[in-house]
Write an enzyme that holds these catalytic residues in place. Structure first.
Site, PDB file in Angstrom:
ATOM      1  N   CYS A  35       0.816  -1.228   0.000  1.00  0.00           N
ATOM      2  CA  CYS A  35       0.000   0.000   0.000  1.00  0.00           C
ATOM      3  C   CYS A  35       0.842   1.267   0.000  1.00  0.00           C
ATOM      4  CB  CYS A  35      -0.959   0.008   1.187  1.00  0.00           C
ATOM      5  SG  CYS A  35      -2.120  -1.354   1.146  1.00  0.00           S
ATOM      6  N   HIS A  78      -3.679   7.534   2.181  1.00  0.00           N
ATOM      7  CA  HIS A  78      -3.984   6.190   1.707  1.00  0.00           C
ATOM      8  C   HIS A  78      -5.420   5.871   2.111  1.00  0.00           C
ATOM      9  CE1 HIS A  78      -3.877   2.040   0.831  1.00  0.00           C
ATOM     10  NE2 HIS A  78      -3.738   1.617   2.075  1.00  0.00           N
ATOM     11  N   ASN A 123     -10.019  -0.083  -0.393  1.00  0.00           N
ATOM     12  CA  ASN A 123      -8.557   0.009  -0.353  1.00  0.00           C
ATOM     13  C   ASN A 123      -7.984  -0.627  -1.621  1.00  0.00           C
ATOM     14  OD1 ASN A 123      -5.829  -0.256   0.150  1.00  0.00           O
ATOM     15  ND2 ASN A 123      -6.081  -1.025   2.246  1.00  0.00           N
TER      16      ASN A 123
HETATM   17  O1  UT7 Z   1      -3.641  -0.586   3.775  1.00  0.00           O
HETATM   18  C1  UT7 Z   1      -3.440  -0.855   5.117  1.00  0.00           C
HETATM   19  C2  UT7 Z   1      -4.114  -2.108   5.386  1.00  0.00           C
HETATM   20  N1  UT7 Z   1      -5.318  -2.171   6.069  1.00  0.00           N
HETATM   21  C3  UT7 Z   1      -5.861  -1.368   6.972  1.00  0.00           C
HETATM   22  O2  UT7 Z   1      -5.430  -0.284   7.188  1.00  0.00           O
HETATM   23  C4  UT7 Z   1      -7.015  -1.870   7.756  1.00  0.00           C
HETATM   24  C5  UT7 Z   1      -6.776  -1.718   9.234  1.00  0.00           C
HETATM   25  N2  UT7 Z   1      -7.849  -2.241  10.036  1.00  0.00           N
HETATM   26  C6  UT7 Z   1      -9.137  -1.888   9.942  1.00  0.00           C
HETATM   27  O3  UT7 Z   1      -9.512  -1.100   9.097  1.00  0.00           O
HETATM   28  C7  UT7 Z   1     -10.119  -2.443  10.939  1.00  0.00           C
HETATM   29  O4  UT7 Z   1      -9.419  -3.068  11.982  1.00  0.00           O
HETATM   30  C8  UT7 Z   1     -11.148  -3.434  10.328  1.00  0.00           C
HETATM   31  C9  UT7 Z   1     -12.105  -2.676   9.432  1.00  0.00           C
HETATM   32  C10 UT7 Z   1     -10.419  -4.508   9.543  1.00  0.00           C
HETATM   33  C11 UT7 Z   1     -11.958  -4.100  11.438  1.00  0.00           C
HETATM   34  O5  UT7 Z   1     -12.612  -3.118  12.221  1.00  0.00           O
HETATM   35  P1  UT7 Z   1     -12.543  -3.196  13.811  1.00  0.00           P
HETATM   36  O6  UT7 Z   1     -13.352  -2.106  14.314  1.00  0.00           O
HETATM   37  O7  UT7 Z   1     -11.082  -3.222  14.169  1.00  0.00           O
HETATM   38  O8  UT7 Z   1     -13.271  -4.564  14.093  1.00  0.00           O
HETATM   39  P2  UT7 Z   1     -12.728  -5.853  14.860  1.00  0.00           P
HETATM   40  O9  UT7 Z   1     -11.682  -6.529  14.043  1.00  0.00           O
HETATM   41  O10 UT7 Z   1     -12.369  -5.436  16.230  1.00  0.00           O
HETATM   42  O11 UT7 Z   1     -14.020  -6.731  14.870  1.00  0.00           O
HETATM   43  C12 UT7 Z   1     -15.183  -6.342  15.564  1.00  0.00           C
HETATM   44  C13 UT7 Z   1     -16.267  -7.356  15.288  1.00  0.00           C
HETATM   45  C14 UT7 Z   1     -15.814  -8.814  15.462  1.00  0.00           C
HETATM   46  O12 UT7 Z   1     -16.876  -9.538  16.060  1.00  0.00           O
HETATM   47  P3  UT7 Z   1     -16.807  -9.925  17.607  1.00  0.00           P
HETATM   48  O13 UT7 Z   1     -15.560 -10.750  17.760  1.00  0.00           O
HETATM   49  O14 UT7 Z   1     -16.734  -8.627  18.343  1.00  0.00           O
HETATM   50  O15 UT7 Z   1     -18.073 -10.687  17.810  1.00  0.00           O
HETATM   51  C15 UT7 Z   1     -15.631  -9.275  14.047  1.00  0.00           C
HETATM   52  O16 UT7 Z   1     -15.818 -10.669  13.907  1.00  0.00           O
HETATM   53  O17 UT7 Z   1     -16.731  -7.238  13.938  1.00  0.00           O
HETATM   54  C16 UT7 Z   1     -16.721  -8.539  13.334  1.00  0.00           C
HETATM   55  N3  UT7 Z   1     -16.489  -8.381  11.903  1.00  0.00           N
HETATM   56  C17 UT7 Z   1     -17.466  -8.184  11.011  1.00  0.00           C
HETATM   57  N4  UT7 Z   1     -18.801  -8.097  11.151  1.00  0.00           N
HETATM   58  C18 UT7 Z   1     -19.531  -7.891  10.047  1.00  0.00           C
HETATM   59  C19 UT7 Z   1     -15.288  -8.388  11.243  1.00  0.00           C
HETATM   60  N5  UT7 Z   1     -15.501  -8.199   9.940  1.00  0.00           N
HETATM   61  C20 UT7 Z   1     -16.842  -8.085   9.764  1.00  0.00           C
HETATM   62  C21 UT7 Z   1     -17.661  -7.869   8.648  1.00  0.00           C
HETATM   63  N6  UT7 Z   1     -18.993  -7.778   8.813  1.00  0.00           N
HETATM   64  N7  UT7 Z   1     -17.161  -7.729   7.394  1.00  0.00           N
END
Ligand code: UT7
Length: 322
Positions: free
Chosen positions: A115, A251, A281
């Site tokens: 990225c 980004h 992204n």
């Molecule tokens: O280019 C650089 C690369 N990438 C990035 O910069 C991405 C960096 N990270 C992020 O953008 C975020 O961490 C995410 C968008 C990937 C995830 O958001 P989050 O607020 O950090 O969520 P989380 O990983 O803490 O997950 C919260 C909940 C989980 O459920 P439980 O365990 O709390 O029951 C996940 O299983 O959300 C759940 N979850 C989803 N629910 C619905 C994870 N993905 C999804 C989804 N739809 N697609």
């Protein structure tokens, strides 16, 4: 002395729009979750039979950048192609662009920095032009992220899109003063200790293409901190302050990262270019796509002071003031 400035911008995204509702039909997710946690509304994915690939998208963006720079493609002295999803392990995407655009013999190479690849590619281009490799450099950032997604993993599959952006960098002679135009400063960083939190689990060793794997929460924490810090370092190198900045072109990974970073930098939200809602992204394409969209919309105009920043797998991150 010589510096480099951007003389043309181009972009391409595939026609195939994939909405959050489309994704919620094939996995356990929802439009509400994706918008709230990422800001993404839709993304473009290459569709079977549409003729696109990383290189083909890159060529489409490059043609527009070359036309807008009002140069002849035969005058290009250097081709740099930033991607993490090349069509082949080799030859590189740069030489494939050279062949397709029929650009005469010149150095062509790929920059493999995920990225942050576009930031790295621009800095390589600036350094090479300054070192006398020529006057005109074509820099492309393109990725086919849809080819690396694991559709069983909802935490990554909803985040990424396909696309390409390109710029023509041109060397010009300048005084070396703050008033110069073009690329004013660069700050680059990487730390292989974090290689496991964002990577593709395939390659030559396993003879597989692999899938993108990410510990999202971990990457998120690093992103805001490191992007704000690298932007501040690049601004200090250029001798500019937050108040001087007209636009931040971040980004486009997650709206919460974009806004958190801008807050840390002391930049108001209305000065931040956002395209993540439309493209998701797109990795190495993210910044040149955002620059193109903002330029086409008349937001970014000549003489604006811009800070652009990115972080990705490696981890590798950096920022440019232009
Ligand atoms: O280019 C650089 C690369 N990438 C990035 O910069 C991405 C960096 N990270 C992020 O953008 C975020 O961490 C995410 C968008 C990937 C995830 O958001 P989050 O607020 O950090 O969520 P989380 O990983 O803490 O997950 C919260 C909940 C989980 O459920 P439980 O365990 O709390 O029951 C996940 O299983 O959300 C759940 N979850 C989803 N629910 C619905 C994870 N993905 C999804 C989804 N739809 N697609």
């Amino acid at each position: 002395m010589y510096n480099s400035r951007i003389s043309g911008l181009g972009m391409y995204v595939p026609e195939n729009i994939v909405t959050n509702d489309d994704l919620s039909k094939i996995m356990d997710t929802s439009n509400e979750w994706i918008i709230e946690r990422t800001g993404i509304k839709e993304r473009r994915h290459i569709k079977k039979g549409d003729g696109n690939s990383t290189v083909v998208m890159g060529v489409k963006a490059a043609k527009i950048a070359i036309e807008r720079a009002s140069i002849d493609k035969d005058d290009i002295d250097l081709i740099l192609f930033a991607t993490l999803s090349p069509d082949y392990y080799f030859p590189g995407s740069g030489v494939l662009v050279q062949e397709l655009l029929e650009i005469p013999t010149c150095p062509a190479m790929d920059i493999r920095n995920q990225c942050s690849g576009f930031i790295y590619a621009i800095s390589v281009g600036v350094a090479m032009l300054r070192d006398g490799y020529g006057k005109k450099c074509l820099v492309i950032g393109a990725d086919s992220m849809s080819k690396l997604l694991d559709w069983e993993d909802r935490s990554t599959a909803v985040l990424f899109g396909d696309g390409a952006g390109a710029v023509v960098l041109e060397a010009y002679s300048c005084s070396g003063e703050k008033e110069d135009r073009g690329i004013l400063s660069v700050d680059l960083n990487s730390d292989g200790n974090y290689k496991d939190i964002l990577h593709v689990d395939g390659g030559v060793a396993s003879k597989t293409t692999g899938y993108l794997r990410m510990e999202g929460r971990e990457v998120f924490k690093h992103a805001v901190e490191k992007l704000a810090r690298t932007s501040e370092k690049a601004m200090a190198k250029a001798g500019v302050k937050s108040d001087d900045v007209d636009w931040v072109v971040p980004h486009q990974a997650n709206i919460r990262i974009i806004q958190g970073t801008a807050r840390k930098m002391g930049i108001p939200d209305e000065k931040v270019i956002k395209t993540v809602q439309d493209h998701g992204n797109t990795s190495a394409a993210s910044i040149p796509l955002a620059l193109s969209v903002a330029s086409e919309a008349g937001q970014i105009v000549k003489n604006d002071l811009i800070v652009t920043e990115a972080i990705g797998g490696g981890l590798a991150w950096g920022a440019i003031v232009l």
